[in-house]
Design a protein around this motif. Structure first.
Motif, PDB file in Angstrom:
ATOM      1  N   SER A 199       3.276   1.992  -4.920  1.00 27.28           N
ATOM      2  CA  SER A 199       2.429   2.990  -5.604  1.00 27.28           C
ATOM      3  C   SER A 199       2.744   4.422  -5.199  1.00 27.28           C
ATOM      4  O   SER A 199       2.019   5.350  -5.577  1.00 27.28           O
ATOM      5  N   GLN A 200       3.824   4.624  -4.435  1.00 25.32           N
ATOM      6  CA  GLN A 200       4.258   5.964  -4.056  1.00 25.32           C
ATOM      7  C   GLN A 200       5.486   6.347  -4.867  1.00 25.32           C
ATOM      8  O   GLN A 200       6.437   5.555  -4.982  1.00 25.32           O
ATOM      9  N   GLN A 201       5.475   7.544  -5.411  1.00 27.37           N
ATOM     10  CA  GLN A 201       6.585   8.022  -6.226  1.00 27.37           C
ATOM     11  C   GLN A 201       7.346   9.113  -5.468  1.00 27.37           C
ATOM     12  O   GLN A 201       6.741  10.081  -5.003  1.00 27.37           O
ATOM     13  N   ALA A 255      20.917  16.726 -18.180  1.00 23.10           N
ATOM     14  CA  ALA A 255      20.023  16.240 -17.134  1.00 23.10           C
ATOM     15  C   ALA A 255      19.627  14.809 -17.466  1.00 23.10           C
ATOM     16  O   ALA A 255      19.200  14.523 -18.595  1.00 23.10           O
ATOM     17  N   LEU A 256      19.771  13.926 -16.494  1.00 21.16           N
ATOM     18  CA  LEU A 256      19.365  12.530 -16.636  1.00 21.16           C
ATOM     19  C   LEU A 256      18.038  12.361 -15.898  1.00 21.16           C
ATOM     20  O   LEU A 256      17.977  12.522 -14.679  1.00 21.16           O
ATOM     21  N   VAL A 257      16.995  12.063 -16.646  1.00 16.03           N
ATOM     22  CA  VAL A 257      15.648  11.947 -16.093  1.00 16.03           C
ATOM     23  C   VAL A 257      15.291  10.468 -16.035  1.00 16.03           C
ATOM     24  O   VAL A 257      15.245   9.792 -17.072  1.00 16.03           O
ATOM     25  N   VAL A 258      15.024   9.965 -14.811  1.00 14.67           N
ATOM     26  CA  VAL A 258      14.891   8.520 -14.607  1.00 14.67           C
ATOM     27  C   VAL A 258      13.609   8.209 -13.852  1.00 14.67           C
ATOM     28  O   VAL A 258      13.248   8.914 -12.906  1.00 14.67           O
ATOM     29  N   LYS A 259      12.943   7.146 -14.282  1.00 17.60           N
ATOM     30  CA  LYS A 259      11.813   6.629 -13.494  1.00 17.60           C
ATOM     31  C   LYS A 259      12.000   5.126 -13.293  1.00 17.60           C
ATOM     32  O   LYS A 259      12.218   4.381 -14.250  1.00 17.60           O
ATOM     33  N   GLN A 260      11.935   4.736 -12.043  1.00 16.84           N
ATOM     34  CA  GLN A 260      12.073   3.330 -11.661  1.00 16.84           C
ATOM     35  C   GLN A 260      10.717   2.844 -11.165  1.00 16.84           C
ATOM     36  O   GLN A 260      10.083   3.490 -10.327  1.00 16.84           O
TER      37      GLN A 260
END
Length: 337
Positions: free
Chosen positions: A129-131, A193-198
């Motif tokens: 739960s930490q980004q 720009a490559l914007v990524v969320k894992q």
């Protein structure tokens, strides 16, 4: 005086660091692949990887002309050597650029040159739960660098100093708020720009969502979402799609027969070295069949250029090069910056 000199040297160093992050040259025809010691199989593996690097994907390998060349991969080599690194055996190989381009031209396949857009990666990973941003120099960043390098994609990460931290938050990435990211990316002089969320996926283990921004037009060039148990595999899938999306914008399908002819004029070429630099750049473009200097007036040079592709392909390559700026009123006139 010593203090002033120190400040000047410091400023020059900062400028050099800032300018280092720009469009970069790669050599997609020179690479290393894991080897099993069977030269024929190793050459084929290297040929396949080279085609992916040159075209932006593996689709070209299913073309009969390219497949025939693959079966004779050794005939397209310039040099090769087996090496031992980190306890593993590698085949380092250089393929003949002109021969490979000839095959791809005959096959009607796209390919792109060695000047490629620099991509800045804003990657946020969620754990417990930490980004957090993936930091440059971390193990994960090094793995991402390696995947991109294998695909001949130049990438960098933000240094996430106080300036970056104040400009962009993990919430901006998570909420797809692109404007802060676009603004913060300006300091790096990147092209995309490559914007990524894992994130964690209760059903499939891990999810990866991303989109690719053109930092000049602020348009989305590509996007995707993947799920699976392995982060490394998701990262690979993402970069493979990014390479394909970039190639769709910058790669060229060269005509077997020369296309149209255009005149291009460059100004502020103050010496022979600058003229030679332009001539070398134009001659190296896949969309250019031939180039001839037709007119010189002081520091202004006009070239007759016969195209193998379309004018928009050469125009895209010129727009990627920060050395030359197109005139606002004449698309065939460029000024050296």
């Amino acid at each position: 005086m010593p203090t002033c000199r120190y400040i000047l040297i410091l400023l020059l160093g900062l400028c050099s660091w800032h300018m280092a992050f720009a469009v970069q040259k790669v050599d997609p025809y020179q690479l290393s692949v894991p080897a099993n010691g069977q030269l024929g199989a190793d050459q084929k593996s290297a040929f396949d990887q080279m085609i992916v690097r040159v075209t932006g994907g593996s689709q070209a390998l299913s073309n009969p002309i390219v497949a025939k060349a693959e079966s004779r991969a050794g005939g397209y080599m310039q040099q090769y050597a087996y090496q031992q690194r980190d306890g593993k055996r590698w085949l380092s190989i250089v393929f003949n650029r002109s021969q490979v381009e000839s095959v791809l031209t005959q096959a009607g396949q796209r390919f792109w040159g060695d000047l490629r857009p620099l991509t800045l990666i804003w990657y946020v990973s969620e754990q417990n739960s930490q980004q957090n941003f993936v930091a440059d120099g971390s193990d994960h960043a090094q793995q991402l660098h390696q995947i991109a390098q294998n695909l001949a994609l130049p990438v960098i990460f933000p240094i996430m100093d106080l300036r970056d931290s104040m400009a962009v938050s993990t919430t901006d990435v998570w909420g797809n708020f692109d404007q802060p990211i676009i603004k913060a990316s300006q300091r790096y002089q990147a092209d995309t720009a490559l914007v990524v969320k894992q994130y964690s996926d209760d059903n499939l283990g891990t999810g990866l969502s991303w989109h690719l921004l053109d930092l000049r037009s602020n348009q989305v060039l590509g996007q995707g979402q993947f799920n699976g148990p392995s982060v490394a595999n998701l990262d690979l899938q993402m970069f493979q799609q990014v390479a394909s999306d970039l190639a769709a914008h910058f790669a060229v399908v060269r005509s077997v027969k020369p296309g149209g002819q255009i005149k291009l004029t460059f100004t502020h070429l103050d010496n022979f070295r600058e003229y030679y630099r332009v001539e070398k750049f134009l001659s190296g473009q896949p969309s250019v069949a031939s180039i001839e200097l037709s007119y010189v007036d002081n520091n202004q040079y006009t070239f007759d250029i016969r195209l193998m592709g379309q004018w928009k392909d050469l125009q895209a390559a010129l727009n990627l090069n920060p050395t030359y700026q197109a005139d606002a009123h004449d698309p065939y006139l460029y000024q050296r910056q």
